[in-house]
Design a protein around this motif. Sequence first.
Motif, PDB file in Angstrom:
ATOM      1  N   ALA A   1       1.334   9.091   9.249  1.00 45.47           N
ATOM      2  CA  ALA A   1       1.137   9.366  10.674  1.00 45.47           C
ATOM      3  C   ALA A   1       0.298   8.277  11.326  1.00 45.47           C
ATOM      4  CB  ALA A   1       0.461  10.735  10.848  1.00 45.47           C
ATOM      5  N   PHE A   2      -0.600   7.687  10.572  1.00 48.60           N
ATOM      6  CA  PHE A   2      -1.471   6.643  11.111  1.00 48.60           C
ATOM      7  C   PHE A   2      -0.722   5.321  11.259  1.00 48.60           C
ATOM      8  CE2 PHE A   2      -4.521   3.161  10.324  1.00 48.60           C
ATOM      9  CZ  PHE A   2      -5.336   3.330  11.423  1.00 48.60           C
ATOM     10  N   VAL A   3       0.051   4.971  10.256  1.00 47.71           N
ATOM     11  CA  VAL A   3       0.855   3.749  10.279  1.00 47.71           C
ATOM     12  C   VAL A   3       2.304   4.176  10.407  1.00 47.71           C
ATOM     13  CG1 VAL A   3       1.470   1.620   9.073  1.00 47.71           C
ATOM     14  CG2 VAL A   3      -0.822   2.576   8.806  1.00 47.71           C
ATOM     15  N   ASP A   4       2.865   4.146  11.624  1.00 56.74           N
ATOM     16  CA  ASP A   4       4.197   4.689  11.854  1.00 56.74           C
ATOM     17  C   ASP A   4       5.293   3.717  11.414  1.00 56.74           C
ATOM     18  OD1 ASP A   4       4.398   2.752  13.843  1.00 56.74           O
ATOM     19  OD2 ASP A   4       3.887   4.150  15.453  1.00 56.74           O
ATOM     20  N   ALA A   5       6.552   4.179  11.542  1.00 60.11           N
ATOM     21  CA  ALA A   5       7.690   3.409  11.047  1.00 60.11           C
ATOM     22  C   ALA A   5       7.836   2.065  11.769  1.00 60.11           C
ATOM     23  CB  ALA A   5       8.967   4.234  11.191  1.00 60.11           C
ATOM     24  N   GLN A   6       7.612   2.052  13.074  1.00 58.49           N
ATOM     25  CA  GLN A   6       7.739   0.812  13.832  1.00 58.49           C
ATOM     26  C   GLN A   6       6.683  -0.203  13.403  1.00 58.49           C
ATOM     27  OE1 GLN A   6      10.175  -0.258  15.986  1.00 58.49           O
ATOM     28  NE2 GLN A   6       9.051  -2.180  15.667  1.00 58.49           N
ATOM     29  N   TRP A   7       5.463   0.273  13.209  1.00 59.64           N
ATOM     30  CA  TRP A   7       4.390  -0.609  12.757  1.00 59.64           C
ATOM     31  C   TRP A   7       4.736  -1.164  11.384  1.00 59.64           C
ATOM     32  CZ3 TRP A   7       0.678  -1.973   9.350  1.00 59.64           C
ATOM     33  CH2 TRP A   7      -0.444  -2.659   9.842  1.00 59.64           C
ATOM     34  N   LEU A   8       5.296  -0.291  10.527  1.00 60.77           N
ATOM     35  CA  LEU A   8       5.654  -0.715   9.179  1.00 60.77           C
ATOM     36  C   LEU A   8       6.765  -1.760   9.218  1.00 60.77           C
ATOM     37  CD1 LEU A   8       5.021  -0.160   6.190  1.00 60.77           C
ATOM     38  CD2 LEU A   8       6.883   1.500   6.193  1.00 60.77           C
ATOM     39  N   ALA A   9       7.696  -1.625  10.166  1.00 57.94           N
ATOM     40  CA  ALA A   9       8.801  -2.584  10.281  1.00 57.94           C
ATOM     41  C   ALA A   9       8.293  -3.984  10.600  1.00 57.94           C
ATOM     42  CB  ALA A   9       9.788  -2.122  11.349  1.00 57.94           C
ATOM     43  N   ASP A  10       7.162  -4.068  11.267  1.00 60.12           N
ATOM     44  CA  ASP A  10       6.580  -5.360  11.635  1.00 60.12           C
ATOM     45  C   ASP A  10       5.524  -5.822  10.626  1.00 60.12           C
ATOM     46  OD1 ASP A  10       8.111  -5.239  13.926  1.00 60.12           O
ATOM     47  OD2 ASP A  10       6.534  -4.274  15.095  1.00 60.12           O
ATOM     48  N   LEU A  11       5.499  -5.161   9.464  1.00 58.22           N
ATOM     49  CA  LEU A  11       4.392  -5.381   8.538  1.00 58.22           C
ATOM     50  C   LEU A  11       4.304  -6.817   8.032  1.00 58.22           C
ATOM     51  CD1 LEU A  11       2.024  -4.218   7.013  1.00 58.22           C
ATOM     52  CD2 LEU A  11       3.582  -3.489   5.198  1.00 58.22           C
ATOM     53  N   ASP A  12       5.435  -7.439   7.705  1.00 59.31           N
ATOM     54  CA  ASP A  12       5.380  -8.802   7.166  1.00 59.31           C
ATOM     55  C   ASP A  12       4.707  -9.758   8.150  1.00 59.31           C
ATOM     56  OD1 ASP A  12       6.555  -8.066   4.817  1.00 59.31           O
ATOM     57  OD2 ASP A  12       8.588  -8.593   5.436  1.00 59.31           O
ATOM     58  N   ALA A  13       5.046  -9.594   9.444  1.00 59.56           N
ATOM     59  CA  ALA A  13       4.409 -10.444  10.453  1.00 59.56           C
ATOM     60  C   ALA A  13       2.926 -10.140  10.541  1.00 59.56           C
ATOM     61  CB  ALA A  13       5.078 -10.229  11.812  1.00 59.56           C
ATOM     62  N   ARG A  14       2.587  -8.870  10.411  1.00 60.79           N
ATOM     63  CA  ARG A  14       1.173  -8.498  10.480  1.00 60.79           C
ATOM     64  C   ARG A  14       0.405  -9.029   9.276  1.00 60.79           C
ATOM     65  NH1 ARG A  14       0.160  -4.748  14.416  1.00 60.79           N
ATOM     66  NH2 ARG A  14       1.981  -3.720  15.341  1.00 60.79           N
ATOM     67  N   LEU A  15       1.022  -9.000   8.092  1.00 59.80           N
ATOM     68  CA  LEU A  15       0.347  -9.519   6.903  1.00 59.80           C
ATOM     69  C   LEU A  15       0.120 -11.025   7.021  1.00 59.80           C
ATOM     70  CD1 LEU A  15       2.053  -7.507   4.009  1.00 59.80           C
ATOM     71  CD2 LEU A  15      -0.176  -7.125   5.085  1.00 59.80           C
ATOM     72  N   ALA A  16       1.067 -11.710   7.642  1.00 52.87           N
ATOM     73  CA  ALA A  16       0.866 -13.147   7.886  1.00 52.87           C
ATOM     74  C   ALA A  16      -0.326 -13.352   8.817  1.00 52.87           C
ATOM     75  CB  ALA A  16       2.132 -13.751   8.489  1.00 52.87           C
TER      76      ALA A  16
END
Length: 261
Positions: free
Chosen positions: A220-235
């Motif tokens: 609930a805290f990290v939703d599906a859309q946020w997860l979809a952008d995860l690689d960019a966020r990890l960079a």
Amino acid sequence: MTRSATTATTTATTSVTAATARTELSVVVTTLLKGVVYRESGPQTWRDLLALEPQVRDAVAMLGLELVVDEGDGYAYLRSQPEHERDERVPRLIPRRELPFDVSLLLALLRKRLAQSDSEGGDTRLVVTRAEIVDMLRVFLAQDAGAAANEARLVDRVDALVRRVVELGFLRPAGRAALPDGGGGVEPDDPGRVVGAGDGSGGDGPPDARRFEVRRILKAFVDAQWLADLDARLAQYLEVAAAPTDGTGSADRTTSAGTVA
């Protein structure tokens, strides 16, 4: 039995039932205001919540809150109403707190592991060891000159992050005496459960074998859309981790990647 006696008995029974329902509603709402309600750790409160869900929603709405229930994963929690629905005269009971870079990073990595575990099927419970958490964070935290030069310092830093995520309710020690320093405590969302660790069998075990369950509320805290952008966020995290320090030995490590509301 006379008609008047029957009526009196029915009235008394109705009054008792209404009083019981009010008590159950009070318990459910109060428990939600204190934190997340889990099916596994509070089965009676969970059953009452589902039975009284419409009344609970009405009660918390008066406080500017809304109820979120995930019956599949077995948790429920309160969050602030969307800004366009909130009455500005009602104070916000649940403040939004921006998380530090390191905490937000660990939550992102744990959410990614949870998604991978779900895609593989099998046990819905994800348990990770302390050593696995260290390995997940190593590539990011090793950018810090101090951590890179000293393995013990890196591990200490990870232990501190694990404690913080346990406090937030997204990790739960999988056994007794599980806190990295060997100490004990209680979980904020489950006052009856002692925080402890070991290898999950109740023994002390090697430090790296300490295990932690990833709570599914993290979805609930990290939703599906946020997860979809995860690689960019990890960079982005790598860039932040590699940023030069401010001259005091630490960089500005806050990020907008995560907030707790």
